[in-house]
Design a protein around this motif. Structure first.
Motif, mmCIF file in Angstrom:
data_model
loop_
_atom_site.group_PDB
_atom_site.id
_atom_site.type_symbol
_atom_site.label_atom_id
_atom_site.label_comp_id
_atom_site.label_asym_id
_atom_site.label_seq_id
_atom_site.Cartn_x
_atom_site.Cartn_y
_atom_site.Cartn_z
ATOM 1 N N LEU A 422 -19.784 -7.876 -10.814
ATOM 2 C CA LEU A 422 -20.751 -7.798 -11.902
ATOM 3 C C LEU A 422 -20.537 -8.943 -12.881
ATOM 4 N N GLU A 423 -21.620 -9.576 -13.290
ATOM 5 C CA GLU A 423 -21.535 -10.636 -14.294
ATOM 6 C C GLU A 423 -21.177 -10.043 -15.651
ATOM 7 N N ASP A 424 -21.775 -8.900 -15.970
ATOM 8 C CA ASP A 424 -21.478 -8.222 -17.234
ATOM 9 C C ASP A 424 -20.439 -7.146 -16.966
ATOM 10 N N LYS A 425 -19.204 -7.428 -17.325
ATOM 11 C CA LYS A 425 -18.122 -6.481 -17.069
ATOM 12 C C LYS A 425 -18.326 -5.213 -17.890
ATOM 13 N N ARG A 426 -18.219 -4.078 -17.209
ATOM 14 C CA ARG A 426 -18.372 -2.794 -17.898
ATOM 15 C C ARG A 426 -17.017 -2.092 -17.867
ATOM 16 N N VAL A 427 -16.456 -1.919 -19.010
ATOM 17 C CA VAL A 427 -15.099 -1.379 -19.109
ATOM 18 C C VAL A 427 -15.145 0.135 -19.025
ATOM 19 N N GLY A 428 -14.314 0.688 -18.149
ATOM 20 C CA GLY A 428 -14.225 2.136 -18.028
ATOM 21 C C GLY A 428 -13.477 2.741 -19.205
ATOM 22 N N GLN A 429 -13.686 4.017 -19.428
ATOM 23 C CA GLN A 429 -13.069 4.680 -20.582
ATOM 24 C C GLN A 429 -11.713 5.283 -20.245
ATOM 25 N N HIS A 430 -11.358 5.339 -18.965
ATOM 26 C CA HIS A 430 -10.120 6.002 -18.565
ATOM 27 C C HIS A 430 -9.050 4.980 -18.196
ATOM 28 N N LYS A 431 -7.797 5.402 -18.255
ATOM 29 C CA LYS A 431 -6.695 4.571 -17.781
ATOM 30 C C LYS A 431 -6.822 4.432 -16.269
ATOM 31 N N CYS A 432 -6.698 3.205 -15.785
ATOM 32 C CA CYS A 432 -6.974 2.927 -14.371
ATOM 33 C C CYS A 432 -5.684 2.715 -13.585
ATOM 34 N N PHE A 433 -5.675 3.257 -12.367
ATOM 35 C CA PHE A 433 -4.586 3.026 -11.423
ATOM 36 C C PHE A 433 -5.187 2.634 -10.082
ATOM 37 N N GLN A 434 -4.519 1.714 -9.419
ATOM 38 C CA GLN A 434 -4.908 1.336 -8.069
ATOM 39 C C GLN A 434 -3.850 1.856 -7.104
ATOM 40 N N VAL A 435 -4.283 2.597 -6.095
ATOM 41 C CA VAL A 435 -3.347 3.208 -5.145
ATOM 42 C C VAL A 435 -3.815 2.895 -3.730
ATOM 43 N N SER A 436 -3.027 3.314 -2.760
ATOM 44 C CA SER A 436 -3.347 3.026 -1.365
ATOM 45 C C SER A 436 -4.570 3.815 -0.910
ATOM 46 N N LYS A 437 -5.225 3.282 0.091
ATOM 47 C CA LYS A 437 -6.413 3.907 0.658
ATOM 48 C C LYS A 437 -6.111 5.316 1.169
ATOM 49 N N ASP A 438 -4.949 5.479 1.798
ATOM 50 C CA ASP A 438 -4.595 6.785 2.367
ATOM 51 C C ASP A 438 -4.361 7.829 1.275
ATOM 52 N N MET A 439 -3.828 7.407 0.134
ATOM 53 C CA MET A 439 -3.631 8.351 -0.961
ATOM 54 C C MET A 439 -4.975 8.831 -1.504
ATOM 55 N N ILE A 440 -5.935 7.921 -1.609
ATOM 56 C CA ILE A 440 -7.278 8.307 -2.056
ATOM 57 C C ILE A 440 -7.885 9.328 -1.101
#
Length: 703
Positions: A422-440
């Motif tokens: 996205l050209e216009d970044k939209r900031v989420g309201q929650h604390k973000c974590f990136q995890v493995s695909k299998d955990m999702i």
């Protein structure tokens, strides 16, 4: 006696001393094979144990030395040969691994772990998409017509970039006036293409084993450049870089053609809960007790984009479709402009939206082979080629849009890879974590989560829980509800660890009560009186680990192993996809003979099936998974027709009265064993299904 002392050291966990005593004993004999069979087996078991420890500690030199010494003592020790081959495969040393695994299978053709390891290596050497490509008759016919059209215009000096097993070169070779330079960097495919050319009596194709961009001057005349090195996002496999180099270095005449001549890339915005659940955690009431609703949890991007067949997914198109690139593949300057883009250079594409949520951007392409012949991967086109999926670029966060809103998309090309954001970044309201695909996928499998929550209810108060599931849900539940309970869990990457440690913090679980370790750390239990070992015997790809949770070191401790049992359920099926993805059919190749070479690299199993269209030919039969077993079951055919597969899933038996089926699980993919050839059956026929387990592996066959 040295062998007796070695066994004593093994029992005491002094593996180095035990190994040295074994070696001294064997070297004292005229021939190591004079040692008794039990001693040889004890030595093999020790070598495997040491190998596991050395691999966990990443001590590569000592691991290889240990296995080679064992193999020098016992050249026919197929277990050691297989383990060394498997380790070299995991290191990425495919050629070395291949030699050891082929040797292990030669020593003992029935040894299932070596057979499976070799099959997995074959899949890496020749990925399944090669089979899908070669079996796509629409693609093949289009290229065949385009090549004939260009040759008919008098262009006869052809360079084939990324020629693979030589299919396109073979099409061109049917014209005796043509000369083809076939360039392929994969040594295995190059060698295969040489055999195929000889078998098809082709004399006017010259194969060379190079990556095309490494060639510094043209080895022959060239007025046609042809290639089929395109991935789902068109040029993610460096196709444009190869074409630019070919136009600069390999082309020798001013009047020339390129096949394909032009290409167009398109983008649109999509909504899909089905696809979103692969990328984000979708909050559920079942996991609300872990305070997950206040977090944004998404998959970390190991790849820039995913490949999905959108025609098979539940999706809604949320924007119009816009052209991103219209590329003249014969225009060297245009290719240079695209490839020379830096991180600060980008293109803007504007999409007009419908009201709703956009989860991702979908990308596909048209290939104009000539002015008259076009291929498309457009999922909405019924005449599309099926061998290419569509590229899916997930947004950092789902985006809410209004009717008529314009969404500006930034497109960049970085190291030949297209990137959409996205050209216009939209900031989420929650604390973000990136995890493995299998955990999702674990956290989003509502039925699996509910099963574990329910399974946690009848527990007494264990002293220790080892939870080896990708997401340690049982560990969290017991740590929160049982005061004296400690938990041990291992993770494979730092991102998963960071997320799990945050969950401990927000749920007020002390880290000394819930130990999270990197996966190379070996678990050594203390003198716990009640110890729960909760392993995950079903792998995410749908295969099974027969020995999951087995550990000689904990046999003396009071242990509850979960699941208590695993049942595999099997049924006879017929699926066209099995024929399409696993074996090349020469009927799809317009008279070219390639199948007998490619099919040496087909397998007898297909894991990781998210969806499989098939016709049922029986009700399921049941096998209880057990170590080193061979069992058979009769199954009655329920309709006339052809059978070509054994489709299977699992029932995890947590307690006597409670189990979980993976049949409809979104976390566990499905798997299917193939028959060598489709079998004709009639309703009422009785067939025999055989299950074999050996080591960690299982195999199903139709007897």
């Amino acid at each position: 006696m040295a062998s007796r002392k070695a066994k004593q050291y093994c029992a005491e966990g002094k593996y180095v001393e035990a190994y040295e005593n074994f070696v001294n004993y064997f070297e004292s004999l005229e021939d190591a094979y004079q040692a008794s069979e039990p001693v040889q087996k004890a030595f093999t078991k020790l070598v495997c144990k040491i190998g596991t420890i050395l691999e966990h500690t990443e001590n590569i030199e000592e691991l290889i030395k240990c296995y080679l010494q064992a193999i020098n003592l016992f050249p026919d020790n197929y277990v050691a040969v297989n383990n060394l081959g498997g380790y070299m495969f995991r290191l990425g040393e495919v050629d070395i691994a291949n030699r050891y695994l082929e040797l292990a299978v030669k020593i003992n053709p029935g040894y299932l772990p070596a057979e499976k390891n070799l099959m997995h290596l074959r899949w890496q050497q020749i990925p399944r998409w090669h089979f899908r490509m070669l079996n796509d008759k629409v693609r093949n016919e289009a290229y065949y017509k385009a090549i004939n059209e260009v040759i008919g215009q008098g262009y006869c000096h052809i360079t084939d970039l990324g020629s693979g097993c030589g299919l396109l070169s073979l099409y061109a070779s049917r014209h005796p006036q043509v000369r083809v330079l076939a360039i392929e960097d994969n040594k295995l495919l190059f060698n295969m293409s040489q055999e195929i050319l000889m078998d098809n009596n082709v004399m006017n194709v010259s194969p060379v084993n190079y990556y095309s961009t490494d060639i510094l001057e043209s080895p022959d005349k060239c007025n046609v450049i042809m290639t089929e090195t395109f991935d789902v996002a068109l040029f993610g496999e460096r196709a444009l870089e190869s074409l630019f180099h070919a136009l600069t270095i390999l082309r020798t005449e001013e009047n020339f053609k390129v096949i394909p001549s032009t290409a167009k890339l398109y983008v649109t915005g999509i909504n899909s809960e089905e696809l979103a659940s692969k990328y984000w955690y979708i909050p559920s009431e079942t996991l609300k007790f872990l305070q997950l609703h206040s977090l944004c949890i998404r998959q970390y991007d190991s790849e820039t984009y995913e490949a999905e067949h959108l025609s098979d997914a539940a999706i809604t198109y949320m924007t119009d479709t816009q052209e991103v690139f219209d590329i003249n593949l014969a225009d060297r300057e245009q290719l240079y402009r695209i490839l020379a883009d830096t991180e600060t250079a980008y293109y803007l594409v504007s999409l007009k939206c419908k009201k709703g949520i956009i989860h991702a951007l979908a990308v596909w392409f048209d290939l104009n082979l000539t002015e008259n012949i076009t291929l498309t991967s457009n999922p909405q086109d019924p005449n599309r080629v099926k061998c290419w999926e569509q590229a899916i670029f997930y947004l950092d966060h789902p985006v809410y849009v209004n009717e008529g809103e314009i969404l500006n998309i930034r497109v960049q090309v970085d190291d030949c890879q297209p990137k959409f954001s996205l050209e216009d970044k939209r900031v989420g309201q929650h604390k973000c974590f990136q995890v493995s695909k299998d955990m999702i996928s674990f956290m989003n499998d509502e039925s699996l989560v509910q099963a574990i929550v329910r399974m946690s209810e009848p527990f007494y108060e264990p002293d220790l829980v080892v939870d080896s599931n990708i997401f340690p849900l049982l560990g969290f539940i017991l740590a929160m509800n049982i005061e004296g309970c400690r938990v041990w869990h291992t993770v494979k990457n730092n991102k998963d660890m960071e997320f799990l440690q945050h969950l401990l913090k927000i749920n007020n679980i002390p880290q000394q009560k819930f130990a999270i370790h990197k996966s190379q750390e070996v678990f050594s239990p203390g003198p716990e009186q009640y110890f729960v070992n909760f392993c995950d015997p079903v792998k995410v790809d749908g295969s099974v680990d027969v020995l999951c949770g087995e550990d000689d070191e904990v046999d003396e401790i009071m242990v509850l192993k979960l699941p208590e049992g695993v049942v595999v359920k099997v049924q006879l099926i017929y699926s066209e996809y099995i024929e399409y993805c696993n074996k090349v059919n020469d009927d799809n190749l317009l008279g070219v003979k390639i199948a007998k070479y490619m099919n040496l690299y087909s397998g007898y199993e297909h894991p990781n099936l998210e969806k499989l269209d098939f016709i049922e030919y029986s009700t399921p039969v049941y096998f209880m998974i057990s170590e080193d077993a061979e069992e058979t079951e009769e199954v009655q055919v329920t309709r006339d027709g052809l059978v070509n597969g054994l489709y299977f899933w699992y029932e995890l038996q947590y307690f006597d009265d409670y189990s979980f089926s993976t049949l409809n699980s979104s976390h566990y993919k499905k798997s299917c064993f193939f028959l060598n050839e489709p079998k004709k059956v009639k309703s009422g026929d009785i067939c025999i299904i055989k299950m074999k387990t050996e080591g960690h592996d299982m195999k199903l066959t139709l007897e």
